[in-house]
Scaffold this motif. Structure first.
Motif, PDB file in Angstrom:
ATOM      1  N   GLN A   1       1.036  -1.401   0.046  1.00 18.88           N
ATOM      2  CA  GLN A   1      -0.047   0.060   0.069  1.00 18.88           C
ATOM      3  C   GLN A   1       0.934   1.378   0.217  1.00 18.88           C
ATOM      4  OE1 GLN A   1      -0.432   2.303   2.960  1.00 18.88           O
ATOM      5  NE2 GLN A   1       1.583   1.017   3.780  1.00 18.88           N
ATOM      6  N   VAL A   2       1.993   1.150  -0.547  1.00 20.15           N
ATOM      7  CA  VAL A   2       2.985   2.219   0.355  1.00 20.15           C
ATOM      8  C   VAL A   2       3.103   3.285  -1.499  1.00 20.15           C
ATOM      9  CG1 VAL A   2       4.391   1.745   2.003  1.00 20.15           C
ATOM     10  CG2 VAL A   2       4.917   1.098  -0.798  1.00 20.15           C
ATOM     11  N   GLU A   3       3.404   2.996  -2.737  1.00 27.19           N
ATOM     12  CA  GLU A   3       2.897   3.429  -3.489  1.00 27.19           C
ATOM     13  C   GLU A   3       2.248   4.690  -3.703  1.00 27.19           C
ATOM     14  OE1 GLU A   3       1.551   2.714  -8.103  1.00 27.19           O
ATOM     15  OE2 GLU A   3       3.533   1.016  -7.471  1.00 27.19           O
ATOM     16  N   PRO A   4       0.745   5.098  -3.073  1.00 29.19           N
ATOM     17  CA  PRO A   4      -0.307   5.640  -3.261  1.00 29.19           C
ATOM     18  C   PRO A   4       1.290   7.158  -2.917  1.00 29.19           C
ATOM     19  CG  PRO A   4      -1.203   3.253  -3.418  1.00 29.19           C
ATOM     20  CD  PRO A   4       0.012   3.344  -3.166  1.00 29.19           C
ATOM     21  N   TYR A   5       1.288   6.773  -1.945  1.00 26.35           N
ATOM     22  CA  TYR A   5       1.611   8.055  -1.078  1.00 26.35           C
ATOM     23  C   TYR A   5       3.210   8.314  -1.855  1.00 26.35           C
ATOM     24  CZ  TYR A   5       0.124   5.975   3.278  1.00 26.35           C
ATOM     25  OH  TYR A   5      -1.229   5.954   4.311  1.00 26.35           O
ATOM     26  N   LEU A   6       3.418   7.980  -2.944  1.00 25.19           N
ATOM     27  CA  LEU A   6       5.060   8.751  -3.877  1.00 25.19           C
ATOM     28  C   LEU A   6       4.238   9.191  -4.897  1.00 25.19           C
ATOM     29  CD1 LEU A   6       7.587   8.718  -3.609  1.00 25.19           C
ATOM     30  CD2 LEU A   6       7.841   6.623  -5.138  1.00 25.19           C
ATOM     31  N   TYR A   7       2.949   8.878  -5.447  1.00 25.04           N
ATOM     32  CA  TYR A   7       2.583   9.404  -6.371  1.00 25.04           C
ATOM     33  C   TYR A   7       1.682  10.413  -6.201  1.00 25.04           C
ATOM     34  CZ  TYR A   7       4.756   6.227  -9.910  1.00 25.04           C
ATOM     35  OH  TYR A   7       5.404   5.609 -10.445  1.00 25.04           O
ATOM     36  N   GLU A   8       1.047  10.555  -5.105  1.00 25.90           N
ATOM     37  CA  GLU A   8       0.731  12.252  -4.031  1.00 25.90           C
ATOM     38  C   GLU A   8       1.853  12.696  -3.357  1.00 25.90           C
ATOM     39  OE1 GLU A   8      -2.198  10.903  -1.516  1.00 25.90           O
ATOM     40  OE2 GLU A   8      -3.350   9.713  -2.511  1.00 25.90           O
ATOM     41  N   VAL A   9       2.803  12.444  -3.484  1.00 29.64           N
ATOM     42  CA  VAL A   9       4.133  13.420  -3.260  1.00 29.64           C
ATOM     43  C   VAL A   9       4.172  13.012  -1.726  1.00 29.64           C
ATOM     44  CG1 VAL A   9       5.476  14.825  -3.981  1.00 29.64           C
ATOM     45  CG2 VAL A   9       3.629  15.020  -5.505  1.00 29.64           C
ATOM     46  N   GLN A  10       3.621  12.307  -1.006  1.00 31.40           N
ATOM     47  CA  GLN A  10       4.029  12.368   0.374  1.00 31.40           C
ATOM     48  C   GLN A  10       4.966  11.391   0.345  1.00 31.40           C
ATOM     49  OE1 GLN A  10       0.174  11.293   2.770  1.00 31.40           O
ATOM     50  NE2 GLN A  10      -0.773  11.987   0.893  1.00 31.40           N
ATOM     51  N   THR A  11       6.220  11.987  -0.034  1.00 28.64           N
ATOM     52  CA  THR A  11       7.389  10.863   0.336  1.00 28.64           C
ATOM     53  C   THR A  11       8.079  10.877   1.915  1.00 28.64           C
ATOM     54  OG1 THR A  11       8.618  13.375   0.318  1.00 28.64           O
ATOM     55  CG2 THR A  11       8.508  11.945  -2.003  1.00 28.64           C
ATOM     56  N   ASN A  12       7.424  11.760   2.579  1.00 24.84           N
ATOM     57  CA  ASN A  12       7.576  11.556   3.701  1.00 24.84           C
ATOM     58  C   ASN A  12       6.400  10.262   4.671  1.00 24.84           C
ATOM     59  OD1 ASN A  12       4.859  13.607   3.743  1.00 24.84           O
ATOM     60  ND2 ASN A  12       5.576  13.671   5.588  1.00 24.84           N
ATOM     61  N   ARG A  13       5.673  10.095   3.899  1.00 25.76           N
ATOM     62  CA  ARG A  13       4.632   9.244   4.889  1.00 25.76           C
ATOM     63  C   ARG A  13       5.319   7.806   4.570  1.00 25.76           C
ATOM     64  NH1 ARG A  13      -0.334   8.880   6.129  1.00 25.76           N
ATOM     65  NH2 ARG A  13       0.064   7.113   6.316  1.00 25.76           N
ATOM     66  N   TYR A  14       5.398   8.019   2.860  1.00 33.47           N
ATOM     67  CA  TYR A  14       6.126   6.726   2.354  1.00 33.47           C
ATOM     68  C   TYR A  14       7.144   5.952   3.013  1.00 33.47           C
ATOM     69  CZ  TYR A  14       8.170   4.017  -1.729  1.00 33.47           C
ATOM     70  OH  TYR A  14       9.253   2.897  -2.376  1.00 33.47           O
ATOM     71  N   LEU A  15       7.619   7.275   3.343  1.00 30.03           N
ATOM     72  CA  LEU A  15       9.050   6.230   3.724  1.00 30.03           C
ATOM     73  C   LEU A  15       8.618   5.747   5.435  1.00 30.03           C
ATOM     74  CD1 LEU A  15      11.692   9.090   2.648  1.00 30.03           C
ATOM     75  CD2 LEU A  15      11.485   6.967   2.477  1.00 30.03           C
ATOM     76  N   GLU A  16       8.053   6.776   6.123  1.00 33.21           N
ATOM     77  CA  GLU A  16       7.508   6.126   7.470  1.00 33.21           C
ATOM     78  C   GLU A  16       6.760   4.933   7.493  1.00 33.21           C
ATOM     79  OE1 GLU A  16       4.550   9.425   8.688  1.00 33.21           O
ATOM     80  OE2 GLU A  16       6.017  10.951   8.593  1.00 33.21           O
ATOM     81  N   GLU A  17       5.914   4.607   6.402  1.00 31.36           N
ATOM     82  CA  GLU A  17       5.746   3.385   6.024  1.00 31.36           C
ATOM     83  C   GLU A  17       6.814   1.787   6.677  1.00 31.36           C
ATOM     84  OE1 GLU A  17       2.185   2.339   5.845  1.00 31.36           O
ATOM     85  OE2 GLU A  17       2.638   4.771   7.134  1.00 31.36           O
TER      86      GLU A  17
END
Length: 659
Positions: free
Chosen positions: A398-414
């Protein structure tokens, strides 16, 4: 961005050549590079664009002030951006310049199309113009009837003949677009700001100037050679001229852009003017426009006058490029303003990267070597660790959507949550205890679980830290590629049997800031000037007639006030940004080695000093050099042939007194 999209077009803004690259430029470009690398890894056909914006009155004035032509000045500054991105290994596919011939032809073609559509007309412009922002403002927008609402500088009242774009015609169509595409502007809160601005009414936009010459001329068919195009019409068109619009159209199949990454200060131009221009041209609109916040330093806005502007190259050189990339993308939620401090960067490196990621890899390298001669087999993972494996897999899925929404911090947190799962699995599984109990299969399963979690994290972290994750992958017996992404991430597969490779620690601990603060740099310059003045005084004194005998003699008691000791150099390294200094750790027989900063770099390298002995003045008052404490002085002799250290004839115990 949906997975069905085979072509992905990612852009940064083209950076204005009125200054050298700073941390904000680096932030935008690193985000774009990360998205491009991820998209390539998952199998998309990517075109990644960056470049420089080089026209306009501001550039013309800056060049004149430096005694250069606008083209010479633009060439010089543009090269600085390109050189930095190349040094940062930014994976762009094209670096565009608005002075490129193909770009200017494409802009002229766009002007013709909009003119023929009836969207451009000629009139007289009267209003206030900010040279710094290259923007016109109405009287109601000004601060105190004079000052630019964006930068605060004084505006100039302009009245000149101009061509106008019928921006007002597209007000309703723009509002329809914002409504129908809720994620067209990211973060979504920024969309509301744009909607409110448009709802207040749009005036037609002046898109040419006659008061300066440094810009794209109007098409010949218009027959009005005294006009040049407004810098924002020229600049925004780069996103399609880079693909061949108006010339060979060679790469127009990459359009529309999947995301334009920009700073929040230019959101209005990208979210209002640009889509209106595209509507007039009959081109599709971009899928996303992502606007990030600004960076401060230690809570203060950066400015040259304060001397606190962060040089991204200086930081990357000192702390490592990929550590810097991780920090930038992890530290602040996209769209919010971020604060840069070396202490925060050090904490991220030591905690997130060193303790969580690097130490986890070290743990399984150590255990696999101790118990299984570095062999790792994944066959027991799902048998003995099904719950932990599935918990981690749910995160990976489930991490990919964070990246394409430019939520890089959330992506890395996950991603980091899975590292905690792995560390906990070691602590609860206790492979060392299982080995004592003869349960080798369970011990192997725990090590293999962690190895597989690390492998999947390495794949998903690869766009952020490509070289670091390649090292992790090699240690774990595989290579990061589209194939390994599909196997390990999309299909949730496991590593085959492999022999783990022992590698050096990836993230050495950092105790103190590595880059001098502006105040420390100023102090260093001050100290250097003092040293030069003292040297001149000493030279003058040496050249003066000799004083009568005994004038500079000291007593034996005075001599014995100086504590001279033999020391062994246990560590030595160069001081970043210094031509003279080395930082030494010297064992004087005390509880811990002393740090001594010595100006001997011109004659000795670190490798010449480690495990050798030196003579040290041990009771000097500690001094601060380049932001580092020096707790002594190394004795040396210097003449016309150079400098050499004073050393004991034979090795002596560290701390031995010299008398």
């Amino acid at each position: 961005m949906s997975e069905s999209c085979k072509k992905v077009y990612i852009t940064t803004p083209i950076y204005y050549v009125n200054d050298v690259p700073h941390i904000g430029h680096a932030y935008t470009t690193i985000i774009a590079d990360t998205l491009a690398r991820y998209s390539r890894m998952v199998g998309y056909d990517v075109f990644f664009l960056t470049g420089t914006d080089e026209h306009g009155q501001k550039i013309e004035q800056a060049a004149k002030a430096r005694g250069k032509s606008p083209q010479e000045y633009a060439d010089e500054i543009s090269a600085r951006f390109k050189d930095l991105w190349d040094e940062f290994e930014i994976s762009y596919d094209k670096f565009i310049r608005t002075t490129d011939e193909d770009h200017m032809k494409g802009v002229q073609k766009a002007f013709e199309v909009m003119y023929d559509n009836g969207d451009i007309y000629k009139d007289v412009y009267r209003g206030n113009y900010c040279v710094s922002c290259e923007t016109f403002f109405t009287e109601t927008q000004l601060v105190d009837d004079e000052f630019c609402p964006e930068c605060g500088r004084s505006t100039t009242v302009v009245e000149e003949e101009s061509y106008f774009f019928r921006l007002s015609k597209y007000q309703d169509k723009l509002l329809e677009w914002y409504e129908s595409q809720p994620d067209c502007i990211l973060p979504k809160a920024k969309r509301n700001e744009v909607i409110n601005f448009v709802k207040n009414g749009l005036d037609d936009l002046s898109i040419t100037r006659t008061s300066f010459d440094w810009g794209v001329k109007l098409p010949e068919k218009i027959g009005d050679p005294k006009h040049v195009m407004y810098v924002w019409l020229d600049a925004l068109m780069n996103y399609v001229t880079a693909l061949g619009y108006g010339t060979d159209e060679a790469k127009m199949d990459y359009w529309p852009a999947k995301i334009h990454l920009i700073g929040k200060d230019i959101l209005r131009f990208h979210a209002i003017y640009w889509p209106a221009f595209l509507m007039s041209l009959g081109l599709e609109l971009p899928q996303h426009i992502g606007a990030h916040g600004w960076w401060t330093r230690n809570g203060e806005k950066m400015s040259k006058s304060k001397g606190n502007v962060v040089d991204p190259k200086e930081i990357a050189d000192a702390y490592g490029l990929e550590n810097f990339r991780y920090f930038m993308l992890r530290e602040v939620p996209f769209g919010q303003d971020g604060d840069f401090s070396q202490r925060a960067l050090i904490d991220r490196i030591n905690s997130d990267l060193g303790n969580d990621l690097g130490n986890l890899l070290n743990r399984i390298i150590g255990m696999s070597g101790k118990y299984f001669d570095f062999a790792v087999k994944s066959e027991g993972v799902k048998t003995h660790h099904a719950a932990e494996f599935e918990e981690a897999e749910a995160i990976f899925r489930q991490v990919e959507p964070y990246l394409y929404e430019v939520q890089t911090n959330r992506y890395l947190e996950e991603l980091w949550k899975t590292l905690r799962i792995a560390n906990k699995a070691i602590d609860t599984g206790m492979p060392w205890a299982k080995m004592k109990e003869g349960k080798e299969d369970e011990a192997m399963a725990t090590i293999a679980l962690v190895a597989n979690i690390l492998a999947k994290v390495a794949v998903l972290l690869h766009p952020f830290m490509p070289k670091t994750t390649d090292k992790i992958a090699r240690a774990l017996g595989f290579a990061i590629s589209t194939e390994s992404y599909v196997k390990l991430v999309k299909e949730g597969g496991l590593l085959g049997d492999f022999t783990i490779e022992k590698i050096p620690p990836l993230f050495p601990r950092i105790e103190e800031p590595l880059v001098a603060t502006p105040a420390e740099k100023a102090e260093a310059v001050k100290e250097e000037k003092k040293s030069e003045a003292k040297a001149k005084q000493k030279a003058a004194k040496a050249a003066a007639p000799k004083e009568e005998s005994g004038a500079n003699l000291i007593t034996i008691d005075q001599f014995f006030q100086v504590q001279l000791k033999v020391g062994t150099v246990v560590e030595a390294e160069e001081v970043p940004k210094s031509k003279k200094l080395l930082r030494l750790q010297v064992d004087l027989g005390e509880e811990k080695p002393r740090q001594i900063v010595a100006g001997i770099k011109e004659w000795y390298g670190p490798q010449d000093l480690v495990n050798t002995q030196v003579c040290v003045v041990a009771n000097l008052k500690p001094a601060k050099l380049m932001g580092m404490i020096s707790e002594g002085m190394i004795l040396a002799a210097k003449d016309d042939e150079g400098l050499c250290l004073v050393r004991p004839e034979k090795p002596r115990k560290p701390g031995s007194a010299i008398g």
